[in-house]
Motif scaffolding. Sequence first.
Motif, PDB file in Angstrom:
ATOM      1  N   PRO A 111       0.800  -1.242  -0.109  1.00  0.00           N
ATOM      2  CA  PRO A 111      -0.019   0.041  -0.092  1.00  0.00           C
ATOM      3  C   PRO A 111       0.875   1.234  -0.044  1.00  0.00           C
ATOM      4  O   PRO A 111       0.687   2.166  -0.676  1.00  0.00           O
ATOM      5  CB  PRO A 111      -0.890  -0.086   1.350  1.00  0.00           C
ATOM      6  CG  PRO A 111      -1.171  -1.676   1.299  1.00  0.00           C
ATOM      7  CD  PRO A 111       0.317  -2.158   1.088  1.00  0.00           C
ATOM      8  N   ALA A 112       2.056   1.291   0.719  1.00  0.00           N
ATOM      9  CA  ALA A 112       2.943   2.335   0.798  1.00  0.00           C
ATOM     10  C   ALA A 112       3.542   2.752  -0.656  1.00  0.00           C
ATOM     11  O   ALA A 112       3.595   3.807  -0.946  1.00  0.00           O
ATOM     12  CB  ALA A 112       3.846   2.221   1.920  1.00  0.00           C
ATOM     13  N   CYS A 299       4.669  -0.729  11.024  1.00  0.00           N
ATOM     14  CA  CYS A 299       3.742   0.000  10.349  1.00  0.00           C
ATOM     15  C   CYS A 299       4.471   1.721  10.331  1.00  0.00           C
ATOM     16  O   CYS A 299       4.204   2.262   9.579  1.00  0.00           O
ATOM     17  CB  CYS A 299       2.502  -0.009  11.069  1.00  0.00           C
ATOM     18  SG  CYS A 299       1.764  -1.387  10.483  1.00  0.00           S
ATOM     19  N   ALA A 303       5.114   3.900   7.323  1.00  0.00           N
ATOM     20  CA  ALA A 303       4.223   4.897   7.199  1.00  0.00           C
ATOM     21  C   ALA A 303       5.085   6.224   7.314  1.00  0.00           C
ATOM     22  O   ALA A 303       4.588   7.421   6.869  1.00  0.00           O
ATOM     23  CB  ALA A 303       3.387   4.886   8.282  1.00  0.00           C
ATOM     24  N   LEU A 336      -0.607   7.583  11.033  1.00  0.00           N
ATOM     25  CA  LEU A 336      -0.586   6.867  10.067  1.00  0.00           C
ATOM     26  C   LEU A 336      -0.344   5.399  10.038  1.00  0.00           C
ATOM     27  O   LEU A 336      -1.026   4.740   9.524  1.00  0.00           O
ATOM     28  CB  LEU A 336       0.271   7.496   8.969  1.00  0.00           C
ATOM     29  CG  LEU A 336      -0.069   8.933   8.181  1.00  0.00           C
ATOM     30  CD1 LEU A 336       0.802   9.587   7.476  1.00  0.00           C
ATOM     31  CD2 LEU A 336      -1.578   8.712   7.548  1.00  0.00           C
ATOM     32  N   ALA A 337       0.310   5.226  11.133  1.00  0.00           N
ATOM     33  CA  ALA A 337       0.905   3.781  11.224  1.00  0.00           C
ATOM     34  C   ALA A 337      -0.285   3.226  12.197  1.00  0.00           C
ATOM     35  O   ALA A 337      -0.403   1.886  11.749  1.00  0.00           O
ATOM     36  CB  ALA A 337       2.029   3.640  12.375  1.00  0.00           C
ATOM     37  N   TYR A 340      -2.469   2.363   9.037  1.00  0.00           N
ATOM     38  CA  TYR A 340      -2.071   1.577   8.340  1.00  0.00           C
ATOM     39  C   TYR A 340      -1.985   0.054   8.937  1.00  0.00           C
ATOM     40  O   TYR A 340      -1.943  -1.070   8.267  1.00  0.00           O
ATOM     41  CB  TYR A 340      -0.478   1.891   8.200  1.00  0.00           C
ATOM     42  CG  TYR A 340      -0.006   1.205   6.867  1.00  0.00           C
ATOM     43  CD1 TYR A 340       0.029   2.151   5.833  1.00  0.00           C
ATOM     44  CD2 TYR A 340       0.739  -0.086   6.827  1.00  0.00           C
ATOM     45  CE1 TYR A 340       0.987   1.379   4.596  1.00  0.00           C
ATOM     46  CE2 TYR A 340       1.347  -0.445   5.712  1.00  0.00           C
ATOM     47  CZ  TYR A 340       1.290   0.090   4.647  1.00  0.00           C
ATOM     48  OH  TYR A 340       2.087  -0.400   3.517  1.00  0.00           O
ATOM     49  N   ASP A 341      -1.643  -0.046  10.251  1.00  0.00           N
ATOM     50  CA  ASP A 341      -1.809  -1.298  11.037  1.00  0.00           C
ATOM     51  C   ASP A 341      -3.009  -2.101  10.732  1.00  0.00           C
ATOM     52  O   ASP A 341      -3.197  -3.241  10.338  1.00  0.00           O
ATOM     53  CB  ASP A 341      -1.745  -1.150  12.406  1.00  0.00           C
ATOM     54  CG  ASP A 341      -1.469  -2.340  13.026  1.00  0.00           C
ATOM     55  OD1 ASP A 341      -0.769  -3.406  12.947  1.00  0.00           O
ATOM     56  OD2 ASP A 341      -2.528  -2.481  14.072  1.00  0.00           O
ATOM     57  N   TYR A 344      -3.053  -3.329   6.941  1.00  0.00           N
ATOM     58  CA  TYR A 344      -2.074  -4.365   7.026  1.00  0.00           C
ATOM     59  C   TYR A 344      -2.684  -5.836   7.522  1.00  0.00           C
ATOM     60  O   TYR A 344      -2.751  -6.921   6.922  1.00  0.00           O
ATOM     61  CB  TYR A 344      -0.752  -4.246   7.627  1.00  0.00           C
ATOM     62  CG  TYR A 344       0.161  -5.306   7.726  1.00  0.00           C
ATOM     63  CD1 TYR A 344       0.474  -5.912   6.646  1.00  0.00           C
ATOM     64  CD2 TYR A 344       0.721  -5.514   8.902  1.00  0.00           C
ATOM     65  CE1 TYR A 344       1.341  -6.827   6.388  1.00  0.00           C
ATOM     66  CE2 TYR A 344       1.799  -6.523   8.711  1.00  0.00           C
ATOM     67  CZ  TYR A 344       2.236  -7.354   7.541  1.00  0.00           C
ATOM     68  OH  TYR A 344       3.033  -8.434   7.567  1.00  0.00           O
TER      69      TYR A 344
END
Length: 353
Positions: A111-112, A299, A303, A336-337, A340-341, A344
């Motif tokens: 995704p990143a 993450c 991120a 963001l992490a 993102y977690d 993921y």
Amino acid sequence: MDILSKQNSKILRGLAILAIVLHNFLHLEQFGLSAENEMSFSAEKALAFFDSIGNGHFMSQLFSFLGWVGVPAFVFLTGYGSAMSLPPINSRESAIYIKKNFLKLFLLMFPAVMFFVVGDVLQHNIWPQLAKRASYLTLLANFVYPWVKCSPGVYWYFGLTFQYYLLWSLFGRYMNGRNLLGWSIAALLGTYVLSLFDLPDALSVYRHCFTGWFFIFALGVWMAKNKDVVMSKMNFPWWGELLLMLLMAVLVVMMNKWLTTWLFVPLAALAFFFFAGKLILRLRPLASVFGWIGGLSACIFVAHPIARTFIIRLLKPHVSNLLLLVLAFLILSVLLAMIYDKLYTWLKAKIMS
């Protein structure tokens, strides 16, 4: 208090990831701070760092020059975790293990990488960058540094991690004490020779691959096999841990002055994180914070280049205070992490279940 237990080692991860993300933010040319000696040795860079210490922004200069020492902490924990959780396995089990870890790292990055590809599309700059960004997803980008390199450069680390998973799954049964020591000495000699003969391109590839950090991975494997003996000798009062942490911090700084001692900076850095982690473990509220950050470290690592992009492009033109920029960067990286977690976790459940 076992700082290397599965739960407490998150404190080490929290300390290491903070050092890394601050380094990756502060060593940008926009801030005019000192370059680092992470992938090659330069006495000039070290002298520039020491000359800058009295000119203000000491902490910024420190993280810019030395924040990379969080990397060996993660390499050590990779070796330690591999040896603790996975016994030597046969070829069929190795193939399954390799596939599983490749997918985990691929899904963590994907995704990143797509975020930056979308940015390329919006800027009408997709084709020059597409192949370079795609190289990260192959987990082979390490082997083409510095010739094929694009932003965000930090994603080379996922290829390094995968190489260590490969090494352990294929050769873990051969990694006894004598072999680990011999291979570690050979790996260090390779770094020394390439630095001594001033071969920066070859050294860059060597350091970005498993060869450049193998002795730290080997130390993690060795620690997993000798943990009880080592930890029994590492019981110090809090003031002893504080003194040892400060001593290691001084060594990490001073060892950058000479090539021979620079080779062992990662060892001194590991000791610094070890004693810092043990001190933090004594303070439960602080330990909870760093443990939580460490739990998000993977993450955060993915991120933080996204957060850096937003801060540099949207906030920096309007804010001149470096401390405010750093705080905004850290807060945005963690937020963001956290998002993102969730993404993921969802991707792993959909694809790997």
